[in-house]
Each structure stands twice: as structure tokens, then as C-alpha cells.
Enzyme design. Structure first.
Site, PDB file in Angstrom:
ATOM      1  N   CYS A 101       0.153  -1.424 -10.829  1.00 31.59           N
ATOM      2  CA  CYS A 101      -0.170  -2.630 -10.072  1.00 31.59           C
ATOM      3  C   CYS A 101      -1.495  -3.216 -10.552  1.00 31.59           C
ATOM      4  CB  CYS A 101      -0.221  -2.330  -8.579  1.00 31.59           C
ATOM      5  SG  CYS A 101      -0.462  -3.790  -7.542  1.00 31.59           S
ATOM      6  N   CYS A 198       2.795   1.518  -1.398  1.00 31.22           N
ATOM      7  CA  CYS A 198       2.868   0.353  -0.511  1.00 31.22           C
ATOM      8  C   CYS A 198       4.288  -0.127  -0.287  1.00 31.22           C
ATOM      9  CB  CYS A 198       2.003  -0.785  -1.056  1.00 31.22           C
ATOM     10  SG  CYS A 198       2.575  -1.498  -2.610  1.00 31.22           S
TER      11      CYS A 198
END
Length: 367
Positions: A101, A198
Site C-alpha cells: 500500500c 484493513c
């Protein structure tokens, strides 16, 4: 400078944006919508980038008096982070989606768009510092060792470092950041930190993988190849795992056995003694340098290597050989899995990183 502040909705990015404003920069806040499900809600401390997080970020931006936008990066996130996560597990590796990410979303896609729009830098709430060195800008650990986040930033390149801004890097503690947020009247001052992956907010990684990768029964074997148990899907196992093994044949010495290797092609899990988790060498062909590369990296150079975000660095020798970054630790590393990221340091400075493709055990198979 014109600063694009990445605002996750947490306390760190809120204070970072505030400090950028205090420093006199022209600041614009942006929250990244990474989920395709627009109504995704936060569950306690699990997950991030939810609808509540976006609203928290907006409230901070309003209090600071800066423009605020929500950008939909969900498709890029799916392609570059979630799909990569699944393909790595299918290949029997243990990926780090937070590294991907940072590499592909926050400091690639976001930074690319920021530069296209005329911004000079992207500001985040990461705990790391930038320093001018003899060969250019360098990435260093933060002043607070316990909170240091330089490991997950090890994927940044020299070009990306030139356009980043870390206002929290010299802050001695997270407690001080929370206190500052409270003084500024930010409602996120006491908001808990997010944890876990997440996009798996319930924390059930095994169930998530079973649904998307599939589950197929296979064999658990020892290092000699003898079948000692079975499993419902190799993807559910990671190197170093002890719990959840269905072993019908006890070890000769009666000691517990651990996952040593996952072989997705044959859907086989290899187990063995804890001692066999000791890794004498790691190597990866996907490597980058954080700033200037070491002088003549094809010659062995001393460094420290860190293989997890909260692991201690270990003295090592590294060299680029045959297209790989090869790292030999001074003492064997414990439970290293292909797919993990090895970050190299010289003191507090981040030298670079590689995604681990292969490992060499310190314990021979016939030991």
C-alpha cells in the site's frame, strides 16, 4: 510549498496536517477511499479507510480551515494491493499488504496525482525522518524507536523521498501527538490505532483466504517427505506457525513441530523442529534503494537487516549477486517466509529493501 496531506482519519495524520499548516505551507487535505463498499464501517480498532474515518478526516480539515477531498482509489487498491495479496498466498508466500500500500498507493498513485496537480510533496503521519546526506536525501528512523515506522517506508525510492514530508518524525512519543491533538480540539485525539489488515476488518484472514483462494485438502509432510498429517488448504499456513496443525504422527523426539515451508503447486505443508526455522540466508530479486545506492553493491557491504515491522535489526552482510539482493545475517533469523520484506539499515538510515523470494535454512535436512 504546496502540500497534499494524506488524512486517514487517525490522530497521526491529523496532527501532521496541522503542523504542515503551522509551518506556513499551502495545505490541501485528501482522504483515500480504498473500499469498493462505500458504506464500510469501522469495527473498534480494526481496519481503516472506512466511512467513519473519512468523516473524521473532514472534521479535522474543517477545523484547520483547509480544502478537503475524498479520492476514490479503490480500483487501484484492489489491483495493486488486494490482488497482489491473494496471488502471493496462492504462490505460497506471506505478503505484507501495508508495504504494498505504501509502495503502490500512498507513494506512487497518490504522489503521481499530487505532482500532476502541481503539489510539491505529500504529507503523511508516518514516524520517520528525512535528512540531507553526502549523496542526497536519506530516510532515517524516527526519534521514538518504539513507534518508528521506517520499516514500512523502506520501499520508497529517491524520487519519492524528494516529494515526501514527515512532520512527526522528531516527536519523542505518540502520547505527545495525542496530547497535541487534544489541545487543538481534534475529536480523534483518543481514537484507537487501527491494526490488522484493513481490507479484512473482522481479522479472519484464514476465512477471507478460504473464500477467495479456495480450500483443498492436502498433505502435511516432514522434511524427509513422510506424511504426518493433512490440512484443508495450504494457504491457511505460514512459516513459523505451530497452532492448527493436524499431525497424526508425533515427532520422534516428542517435541512440537512448526511450519517450515508451504508448497502451493503440490498443496503440501512441510513441518519440522523449531531449530529448522533458523535462516542463514535470504535473497530477493525485487529490491530497491531508499535514496542513493551503496557504493558498488556488487561487493559485500555491512548493514543491519530487519524482517518485520517490530523486529529487532540484526547485523548482516549484503551483496547484489546474479540479479538478487542476498543477505547473510550474523546470527540466523527465525521463521522467515518468502513474501516478507527485508529492510536494510546503516545505523538509523534505511538503505533499501527486497521482497524475500528464497531462504536458506541454517539446519541441513538430514540434521
Amino acid at each position: 510549498m504546496r502540500i497534499l496531506a494524506a488524512m486517514s482519519g487517525g490522530v497521526d495524520s491529523a496532527v501532521a496536517a496541522a503542523r504542515a499548516v503551522d509551518a506556513g505551507h499551502d495545505v490541501v487535505g485528501v482522504h483515500l477511499a480504498l473500499s469498493r463498499a462505500g458504506g464500510t464501517l469501522r469495527t473498534g480498532s480494526r481496519g481503516c479507510c472506512t466511512i467513519e474515518d473519512a468523516m473524521d478526516a473532514r472534521r479535522v480539515a474543517d477545523r484547520l480551515g483547509i480544502p478537503f477531498y475524498v479520492w476514490d482509489f479503490s480500483e487501484r487498491f484492489r489491483d495493486d494491493v488486494i490482488d497482489d495479496f491473494l496471488s502471493e498466498y496462492r504462490a505460497g508466500r506471506t505478503p505484507n499488504p501495508c508495504m504494498r500500500c505504501n509502495e503502490r498507493i500512498k507513494f506512487a498513485a497518490l504522489l503521481e496525482r499530487a505532482l500532476e496537480l502541481g503539489f510539491d510533496a505529500v504529507c503523511t503521519g508516518h514516524y520517520a525522518t528525512l535528512r540531507e546526506g553526502p549523496s542526497g536525501l536519506e530516510l532515517h528512523r524516527s526519534s521514538e524507536e518504539a513507534k518508528d515506522q521506517s520499516y514500512v517506508l523502506g520501499v520508497l525510492t529517491a524520487e519519492q523521498l524528494a516529494h515526501t514530508y514527515f512532520p512527526l518524525g522528531t516527536t519523542p512519543s505518540k502520547a505527545l501527538v495525542r496530547a497535541e491533538a487534544e489541545e487543538r480540539g481534534f475529536a480523534v485525539a483518543a481514537k484507537p490505532d487501527s491494526y490488522d489488515i484493513c481490507f479484512i476488518p473482522d481479522g479472519d484472514t484464514r476465512g477471507y483466504l478460504a473464500e477467495r483462494v479456495g480450500a483443498e485438502r492436502g498433505a502435511i509432510v516432514d522434511r524427509s517427505g513422510a506424511v504426518v498429517g493433512d490440512h484443508d488448504g495450504a494457504h491457511a499456513f505460514t512459516v513459523g506457525q505451530r497452532r492448527g496443525l493436524r499431525l497424526g504422527v508425533p515427532a520422534d523426539d516428542g517435541k512440537p513441530r512448526f511450519v517450515l515451508e508451504v508448497r502451493p503447486v503440490t498443496n503440501t505443508v512441510v513441518v519440522g523442529p523449531k531449530e529448522a526455522l533458523a535462516t542463514a540466508e535470504i535473497a530477493g530479486s525485487r529490491y530497491t534503494w531508499a535514496g542513493a545506492a551503496p557504493d558498488a553493491p556488487e561487493r559485500a557491504f555491512a548493514c543491519d537487516v530487519q524482517i518485520r515491522a517490530h523486529a529487532d535489526p540484526v547485523p548482516a552482510v549484503a551483496v547484489v549477486r546474479d540479479g538478487e539482493l542476498v543477505v547473510t545475517p550474523e546470527a540466523p533469523l527465525d521463521g522467515v517466509a518468502p513474501g516478507q520484506t527485508a529492510v536494510l539499515y546503516a545505523g538509523t538510515r534505511v538503505l533499501g529493501q527486497c521482497t524475500i523470494d528464497r531462504t536458506v535454512s541454517a539446519v541441513p535436512v538430514d540434521a
